[in-house]
Design a protein around this motif. Structure first.
Motif, PDB file in Angstrom:
ATOM      1  N   TYR A 130       0.821  -1.218   0.000  1.00 57.28           N
ATOM      2  CA  TYR A 130       0.000   0.000   0.000  1.00 57.28           C
ATOM      3  C   TYR A 130       0.855   1.270   0.000  1.00 57.28           C
ATOM      4  O   TYR A 130       0.561   2.222  -0.714  1.00 57.28           O
ATOM      5  N   PHE A 131       1.914   1.297   0.788  1.00 57.67           N
ATOM      6  CA  PHE A 131       2.758   2.488   0.895  1.00 57.67           C
ATOM      7  C   PHE A 131       3.963   2.446  -0.048  1.00 57.67           C
ATOM      8  O   PHE A 131       4.885   3.244   0.097  1.00 57.67           O
ATOM      9  N   SER A 132       3.952   1.548  -1.011  1.00 53.06           N
ATOM     10  CA  SER A 132       5.095   1.407  -1.916  1.00 53.06           C
ATOM     11  C   SER A 132       5.113   2.512  -2.973  1.00 53.06           C
ATOM     12  O   SER A 132       4.097   3.155  -3.265  1.00 53.06           O
ATOM     13  N   LEU A 133       6.283   2.702  -3.546  1.00 57.46           N
ATOM     14  CA  LEU A 133       6.444   3.674  -4.625  1.00 57.46           C
ATOM     15  C   LEU A 133       5.558   3.305  -5.808  1.00 57.46           C
ATOM     16  O   LEU A 133       4.928   4.172  -6.422  1.00 57.46           O
ATOM     17  N   GLU A 134       5.468   2.005  -6.107  1.00 62.28           N
ATOM     18  CA  GLU A 134       4.625   1.554  -7.220  1.00 62.28           C
ATOM     19  C   GLU A 134       3.163   1.936  -6.987  1.00 62.28           C
ATOM     20  O   GLU A 134       2.490   2.458  -7.877  1.00 62.28           O
ATOM     21  N   ALA A 135       2.666   1.718  -5.775  1.00 58.36           N
ATOM     22  CA  ALA A 135       1.284   2.066  -5.452  1.00 58.36           C
ATOM     23  C   ALA A 135       1.074   3.576  -5.527  1.00 58.36           C
ATOM     24  O   ALA A 135       0.048   4.052  -6.026  1.00 58.36           O
ATOM     25  N   ASP A 136       2.064   4.327  -5.050  1.00 63.99           N
ATOM     26  CA  ASP A 136       1.949   5.790  -5.075  1.00 63.99           C
ATOM     27  C   ASP A 136       1.959   6.353  -6.485  1.00 63.99           C
ATOM     28  O   ASP A 136       1.417   7.430  -6.729  1.00 63.99           O
ATOM     29  N   THR A 137       2.601   5.658  -7.423  1.00 61.62           N
ATOM     30  CA  THR A 137       2.616   6.151  -8.807  1.00 61.62           C
ATOM     31  C   THR A 137       1.384   5.695  -9.584  1.00 61.62           C
ATOM     32  O   THR A 137       1.029   6.317 -10.572  1.00 61.62           O
ATOM     33  N   LYS A 138       0.724   4.647  -9.127  1.00 62.56           N
ATOM     34  CA  LYS A 138      -0.484   4.156  -9.811  1.00 62.56           C
ATOM     35  C   LYS A 138      -1.768   4.759  -9.254  1.00 62.56           C
ATOM     36  O   LYS A 138      -2.771   4.831  -9.952  1.00 62.56           O
ATOM     37  N   TYR A 139      -1.736   5.174  -7.976  1.00 66.52           N
ATOM     38  CA  TYR A 139      -2.922   5.713  -7.318  1.00 66.52           C
ATOM     39  C   TYR A 139      -2.599   7.042  -6.655  1.00 66.52           C
ATOM     40  O   TYR A 139      -1.536   7.213  -6.077  1.00 66.52           O
ATOM     41  N   ALA A 167       8.009  20.151  -4.623  1.00 67.43           N
ATOM     42  CA  ALA A 167       9.294  19.557  -4.991  1.00 67.43           C
ATOM     43  C   ALA A 167       9.537  18.247  -4.235  1.00 67.43           C
ATOM     44  O   ALA A 167       9.948  17.248  -4.840  1.00 67.43           O
ATOM     45  N   SER A 168       9.274  18.223  -2.934  1.00 70.67           N
ATOM     46  CA  SER A 168       9.518  16.988  -2.185  1.00 70.67           C
ATOM     47  C   SER A 168       8.481  15.917  -2.554  1.00 70.67           C
ATOM     48  O   SER A 168       8.806  14.731  -2.585  1.00 70.67           O
ATOM     49  N   ALA A 169       7.248  16.331  -2.857  1.00 77.00           N
ATOM     50  CA  ALA A 169       6.232  15.364  -3.283  1.00 77.00           C
ATOM     51  C   ALA A 169       6.633  14.712  -4.605  1.00 77.00           C
ATOM     52  O   ALA A 169       6.530  13.485  -4.760  1.00 77.00           O
ATOM     53  N   MET A 170       7.125  15.497  -5.540  1.00 74.76           N
ATOM     54  CA  MET A 170       7.582  14.943  -6.820  1.00 74.76           C
ATOM     55  C   MET A 170       8.818  14.071  -6.625  1.00 74.76           C
ATOM     56  O   MET A 170       8.937  13.010  -7.240  1.00 74.76           O
ATOM     57  N   ALA A 171       9.723  14.498  -5.761  1.00 73.72           N
ATOM     58  CA  ALA A 171      10.921  13.697  -5.480  1.00 73.72           C
ATOM     59  C   ALA A 171      10.525  12.340  -4.884  1.00 73.72           C
ATOM     60  O   ALA A 171      11.123  11.317  -5.223  1.00 73.72           O
ATOM     61  N   SER A 172       9.503  12.321  -4.046  1.00 73.82           N
ATOM     62  CA  SER A 172       9.016  11.067  -3.479  1.00 73.82           C
ATOM     63  C   SER A 172       8.473  10.149  -4.567  1.00 73.82           C
ATOM     64  O   SER A 172       8.764   8.956  -4.591  1.00 73.82           O
ATOM     65  N   LEU A 173       7.683  10.725  -5.476  1.00 81.36           N
ATOM     66  CA  LEU A 173       7.096   9.923  -6.551  1.00 81.36           C
ATOM     67  C   LEU A 173       8.142   9.414  -7.538  1.00 81.36           C
ATOM     68  O   LEU A 173       7.920   8.408  -8.210  1.00 81.36           O
ATOM     69  N   CYS A 174       9.270  10.092  -7.605  1.00 84.19           N
ATOM     70  CA  CYS A 174      10.357   9.663  -8.498  1.00 84.19           C
ATOM     71  C   CYS A 174      11.345   8.742  -7.777  1.00 84.19           C
ATOM     72  O   CYS A 174      12.344   8.319  -8.359  1.00 84.19           O
ATOM     73  N   GLY A 175      11.093   8.452  -6.510  1.00 84.47           N
ATOM     74  CA  GLY A 175      11.969   7.574  -5.756  1.00 84.47           C
ATOM     75  C   GLY A 175      13.251   8.229  -5.285  1.00 84.47           C
ATOM     76  O   GLY A 175      14.194   7.554  -4.875  1.00 84.47           O
ATOM     77  N   GLN A 176      13.298   9.565  -5.301  1.00 83.36           N
ATOM     78  CA  GLN A 176      14.513  10.283  -4.923  1.00 83.36           C
ATOM     79  C   GLN A 176      14.480  10.769  -3.470  1.00 83.36           C
ATOM     80  O   GLN A 176      15.482  11.270  -2.972  1.00 83.36           O
ATOM     81  N   TYR A 177      13.331  10.660  -2.830  1.00 80.89           N
ATOM     82  CA  TYR A 177      13.210  11.137  -1.448  1.00 80.89           C
ATOM     83  C   TYR A 177      12.228  10.241  -0.712  1.00 80.89           C
ATOM     84  O   TYR A 177      11.169   9.900  -1.246  1.00 80.89           O
ATOM     85  N   GLU A 178      12.587   9.850   0.488  1.00 76.95           N
ATOM     86  CA  GLU A 178      11.685   9.081   1.334  1.00 76.95           C
ATOM     87  C   GLU A 178      11.501   9.841   2.635  1.00 76.95           C
ATOM     88  O   GLU A 178      12.476  10.131   3.331  1.00 76.95           O
ATOM     89  N   ARG A 179      10.266  10.184   2.924  1.00 75.37           N
ATOM     90  CA  ARG A 179       9.967  10.936   4.137  1.00 75.37           C
ATOM     91  C   ARG A 179      10.307  10.080   5.351  1.00 75.37           C
ATOM     92  O   ARG A 179       9.868   8.929   5.448  1.00 75.37           O
TER      93      ARG A 179
END
Length: 143
Positions: A8-17, A31-43
């Motif tokens: 549920y909290f995976s990068l794949e799930a976040d990019t699909k939903y 910027a940080s939200a986009m970085a998270s979706l690109c796998g460049q930042y993990e909160r």
């Protein structure tokens, strides 16, 4: 993609939903939200989020498993750290309230998906009852 507890909290799930959490993240900092979706930042996991998870696990009967996954909540002597002592008090107080516990009746940690305005969304509900949705929150101070 079939969502479950593990992904549920995976990068794949976040990019699909899309999700309410993503909307909040974009409102805080695009910027940080986009970085998270690109796998460049993990909160990082915050102390407040950990305390909230403790309370949720305590109220749903999953505390032993959650504690096993998070040994960092304990001091060297084996006792709970102060913030989790307080969280345990919150759990015990809530469990003494029949009305509160009635609201906790339902399916716990239910994952649902839907298309809203043509966009796939995901949501995870703390408690999904026949006539209610419960979203548990903890706060450091009511004032």
């Amino acid at each position: 993609m079939q969502l479950n507890e593990q992904n549920y909290f995976s990068l794949e799930a976040d990019t699909k939903y899309f999700s309410a959490s993503q909307i909040k993240a974009f409102k805080r900092c695009e910027a940080s939200a986009m970085a998270s979706l690109c796998g460049q930042y993990e909160r990082p996991m915050s102390q407040a989020l950990m305390v909230g998870q403790y309370v949720d696990a305590g109220l749903t009967g999953d505390l032993c498993a959650w504690e096993h996954e998070h040994p960092e909540i304990r001091k060297r002597d084996g006792g709970l750290k102060a913030e989790y002592v307080q969280a345990e008090e919150m759990v015990q107080r809530a469990m003494r309230d029949p009305l509160f516990m009635d609201y906790m009746t339902g399916d716990h940690q239910t994952i649902l998906t839907a298309k809203l305005f043509g966009v796939p969304f995901k949501a995870k509900f703390d408690v999904l009852g026949a006539d209610r949705i419960v979203d548990l929150k903890t706060v450091k101070d009511l004032s």
